[in-house]
Scaffold this motif. Structure first.
Motif, PDB file in Angstrom:
ATOM      1  N   GLN A  36       0.814  -1.203   0.000  1.00 22.14           N
ATOM      2  CA  GLN A  36       0.000   0.000   0.000  1.00 22.14           C
ATOM      3  C   GLN A  36       0.856   1.265   0.000  1.00 22.14           C
ATOM      4  OE1 GLN A  36      -4.056  -0.935   2.108  1.00 22.14           O
ATOM      5  NE2 GLN A  36      -2.420  -1.360   3.563  1.00 22.14           N
ATOM      6  N   GLU A  37       0.238   2.359  -0.409  1.00 21.55           N
ATOM      7  CA  GLU A  37       0.952   3.628  -0.529  1.00 21.55           C
ATOM      8  C   GLU A  37       1.473   4.134   0.809  1.00 21.55           C
ATOM      9  OE1 GLU A  37       1.787   5.179  -3.183  1.00 21.55           O
ATOM     10  OE2 GLU A  37       0.660   4.080  -4.702  1.00 21.55           O
ATOM     11  N   ASP A  38       0.800   3.734   1.911  1.00 21.73           N
ATOM     12  CA  ASP A  38       1.243   4.199   3.231  1.00 21.73           C
ATOM     13  C   ASP A  38       2.343   3.312   3.815  1.00 21.73           C
ATOM     14  OD1 ASP A  38      -0.147   1.914   3.810  1.00 21.73           O
ATOM     15  OD2 ASP A  38      -1.545   2.839   5.229  1.00 21.73           O
ATOM     16  N   LYS A  39       2.971   2.492   2.954  1.00 20.81           N
ATOM     17  CA  LYS A  39       4.093   1.633   3.333  1.00 20.81           C
ATOM     18  C   LYS A  39       3.681   0.562   4.343  1.00 20.81           C
ATOM     19  CE  LYS A  39       7.580   5.154   2.371  1.00 20.81           C
ATOM     20  NZ  LYS A  39       8.790   5.865   2.863  1.00 20.81           N
ATOM     21  N   THR A  40       2.501   0.035   4.190  1.00 18.42           N
ATOM     22  CA  THR A  40       2.046  -1.100   4.994  1.00 18.42           C
ATOM     23  C   THR A  40       1.507  -2.166   4.048  1.00 18.42           C
ATOM     24  OG1 THR A  40      -0.216  -0.249   5.229  1.00 18.42           O
ATOM     25  CG2 THR A  40       1.394   0.397   6.915  1.00 18.42           C
ATOM     26  N   TRP A  41       1.517  -3.417   4.524  1.00 20.45           N
ATOM     27  CA  TRP A  41       0.955  -4.510   3.747  1.00 20.45           C
ATOM     28  C   TRP A  41      -0.564  -4.523   3.912  1.00 20.45           C
ATOM     29  CZ3 TRP A  41       3.799  -6.519   0.190  1.00 20.45           C
ATOM     30  CH2 TRP A  41       5.179  -6.659   0.361  1.00 20.45           C
ATOM     31  N   LEU A  42      -1.274  -4.765   2.826  1.00 18.94           N
ATOM     32  CA  LEU A  42      -2.724  -4.896   2.890  1.00 18.94           C
ATOM     33  C   LEU A  42      -3.090  -5.969   3.907  1.00 18.94           C
ATOM     34  CD1 LEU A  42      -5.486  -4.166   1.454  1.00 18.94           C
ATOM     35  CD2 LEU A  42      -5.133  -6.245   0.121  1.00 18.94           C
ATOM     36  N   ARG A  92     -10.617 -14.573  -0.678  1.00 13.56           N
ATOM     37  CA  ARG A  92     -10.259 -13.816   0.528  1.00 13.56           C
ATOM     38  C   ARG A  92      -8.756 -13.799   0.694  1.00 13.56           C
ATOM     39  NH1 ARG A  92     -14.797 -16.731   4.373  1.00 13.56           N
ATOM     40  NH2 ARG A  92     -16.621 -15.651   3.504  1.00 13.56           N
ATOM     41  N   ILE A  93      -8.212 -12.621   0.919  1.00 17.27           N
ATOM     42  CA  ILE A  93      -6.774 -12.461   1.129  1.00 17.27           C
ATOM     43  C   ILE A  93      -6.579 -11.930   2.543  1.00 17.27           C
ATOM     44  CG2 ILE A  93      -4.666 -11.399   0.290  1.00 17.27           C
ATOM     45  CD1 ILE A  93      -7.605 -11.056  -1.928  1.00 17.27           C
ATOM     46  N   LYS A  94      -5.721 -12.577   3.299  1.00 20.32           N
ATOM     47  CA  LYS A  94      -5.541 -12.191   4.697  1.00 20.32           C
ATOM     48  C   LYS A  94      -4.055 -12.216   5.067  1.00 20.32           C
ATOM     49  CE  LYS A  94      -8.515 -13.564   7.694  1.00 20.32           C
ATOM     50  NZ  LYS A  94      -9.336 -14.365   8.633  1.00 20.32           N
TER      51      LYS A  94
END
Length: 564
Positions: A322-328, A390-392
């Motif tokens: 993600q753009e905020d430098k975190t993993w979805l 579903r992705i987790k």
């Protein structure tokens, strides 16, 4: 007065609902027939895959693909779907396909011989050209954009992939739309994900022309990969590979898996595979794990529908960074059928009918007026999903950010965990060497003396901390642990960034089926809550590992001291 009446009728016939026709796009003065597209030129709609947003303005581009070819002329046309006139079923009308218009009058002009078309202004050599397309309002169905390209006076091409593209109105909910690619992923930590496929295709949800024998329908294995942005397994507008063709037509993923394996370490991080289901188990979920990193931060998966001409479900190039430098953290998507473009059958059990020439991958045609189609007069907005994905996020693995050095050797990747609900796997990757103070570090591999000689296993690793929501000093949740299959003393599932992918060991199917490598159990423990979640000057919070099937919004943290 009579002339005015006929003029009015003529203008109505060219309104936004017109008789369907194909105009003559042959280049002026040419005496030759068009040649089949040879792939050197293609039509691209920027910022779009297979569906348009109504009233959105897009850039349509014709471009060469080999860095050398040039063309001197072109025409781009927009054609709407053909449907019966509601007031006169015997009369066919074409829906409004939106407006094409030039970006520059120096390169393009409105065509004076074809409706909803633009063509070249000057016959000068060019490597690309761009025009605007204003998508039609909602309710106009699908639009086909077609390109005619003139290489020189006697050689010209039109239609067919990759000079045409069929785009349908985007009727999906926001949760069904894949995120935009992040080409500048800047996350140092690796991540481990669980992907779950849940089938929803049944006689109850999709009754029209559902196969008569209930034991015939089935889903293929889930096949895919986590990979880099420049690698494509399948995508709308591209031609299916031999592996995807075999997969979509026969629900056999062996060749597709082989194509992916060849790219491990060179664009692919993890080969993803989950067990398919058939009669009486169609609705059973299929699970698989995969790993991502700063380079390989998108994933693609597919599940074939059997029987079908060449239809499959899946997502392609799904962004996790993600753009905020975190993993979805979590996402659920509805899945609708894709067409591999290799078989022209129109129903589940249609006889095999090879598509010549091969067409591009695209959505299965909806709103069909062929009564032999399962999608007869059915729009996607009225269609029940054929499955859910579903992705987790399961856990992250801390990696120190390193400055790029020109002399640094690229790290190889290995085949990683493919675990289904029945415990099958094709090899899980984990950290080979963990830092002593790293919460994600793991114990050295030790053979379990009680494991069988035929299927040696490592000892179980330590249980993860009890993870769950901290409430009044108590946490009630789950803890989990892992172990690994051993082949010739090597942990096949253990991640080693320096391993040569060609030396990867194989675990026998018997061992995969009879020896679990993952355990999860309920737990209770004491816990504490931090007083100031924003004070990170002395302590760094690292999310504790999360067990598959359990949320990660825990108030319990592992704390790591950082030297100031």
């Amino acid at each position: 007065m009579l002339n005015k009446f006929f003029i009015a009728l003529l203008s109505l016939s060219f309104s936004r609902e017109v008789f369907g026709f194909r105009c003559d796009r042959k280049p002026y003065g040419s005496t030759t027939q068009s040649s089949p597209p040879d792939g050197r030129f293609k039509l691209v709609v920027e910022g779009i895959e297979d569906a348009y947003i109504p009233n959105q303005l897009y850039t349509v581009k014709i471009t060469e693909t080999d860095d050398e070819s040039r063309f001197i002329g072109f025409m781009i046309s927009a054609e709407g779907d053909i449907k019966p006139d509601p007031n006169n079923p015997r009369r066919m009308v074409a829906l409004y396909p939106g407006d094409l218009r030039p970006q520059s009058t120096f390169t393009a002009k409105f065509s004076d011989r074809c409706l909803y078309s633009v063509e070249h202004t000057m016959a000068s050599p060019k490597s690309f050209v761009e025009v605007y397309w204003q998508a039609p309002p909602s309710g106009n169905g699908c639009v086909t954009l077609r390109a005619m390209v003139v290489e020189h006076e006697d050689v010209w091409f039109e239609d067919g992939s990759p000079l045409s593209q069929r785009l349908c109105e985007d009727l999906r909910q926001p949760d069904d739309v894949t995120p935009q690619l992040n080409y500048d992923c800047d996350i140092c930590d690796d991540a481990k994900y669980e992907v779950t496929f849940i089938g929803m295709w049944s006689r109850h949800t999709h009754p029209r022309l559902y196969p008569e024998n209930d034991w015939v329908p089935r889903y293929s294995d889930l096949v895919g990969a986590s990979h880099a942005t420049d690698y494509i397994i399948w995508a709308p507008g591209t031609l299916a590979t031999d592996g995807l063709r075999d997969f979509a037509e026969h629900a056999n993923g062996s060749k597709l898996e082989g194509e992916i394996r060849e790219k491990i370490g060179n664009g692919v991080r993890t080969l993803i595979k989950g067990k398919g289901h058939g009669y009486r188990k169609m609705s059973n979920p299929t699970y698989a794990f995969f790993r991502t990193d700063k380079t390989n931060h998108i994933f693609t998966v597919a599940v074939a529908i059997h029987p079908s001409p060449d239809w499959f479900l899946g997502v392609t190039r799904f962004e996790l960074c993600q753009e905020d430098k975190t993993w979805l953290q979590e996402r659920e998507l509805n899945l609708y059928p894709w067409d591999a473009g290799t078989d022209s059958g129109i129903s589940y059990e249609s006889p095999k009918m090879e598509t010549l020439p091969q067409d591009a991958v695209g959505r299965v045609q909806m709103s069909s007026y062929d009564k032999n189609s399962p999608f007869f007069e059915t729009d996607m907005k009225d269609l029940h999903p054929f499955g859910k994905l579903r992705i987790k996020l399961i856990r992250t693995y801390h990696r120190e950010c390193e400055e790029e050095e020109t002399t640094k050797e690229p790290e190889a990747s290995t085949v990683e965990s493919i675990t289904t609900e029945e415990g099958e796997e094709t090899g899980e990757s984990e950290d080979k060497q963990g830092e002593p103070d790293n919460p994600s570090s793991e114990a050295p591999i030790v053979t379990d003396p009680e494991s069988s000689e035929e299927c040696p296993m490592s000892q179980w690793q330590e249980w993860s901390p009890c993870d769950g929501v901290c409430d009044n000093g108590k946490v009630v949740g789950y803890k989990w642990r892992e172990r690994y299959h051993l082949v010739d003393g090597v942990a096949v599932e253990k991640y080693d960034p320096n391993m040569d992918p060609s030396t990867i060991k194989e675990v026998s199917r018997v061992c995969k089926n009879h020896y679990d490598d993952f355990e999860r159990t309920e737990c209770e423990d004491d816990c504490f809550e931090t007083e100031d979640d924003n004070d990170l000057t002395v302590e760094r919070r690292v999310m504790s590992p999360v067990a598959p099937g359990f949320g990660w919004k825990s108030k319990r943290y592992l704390l790591k001291r950082i030297s100031l």
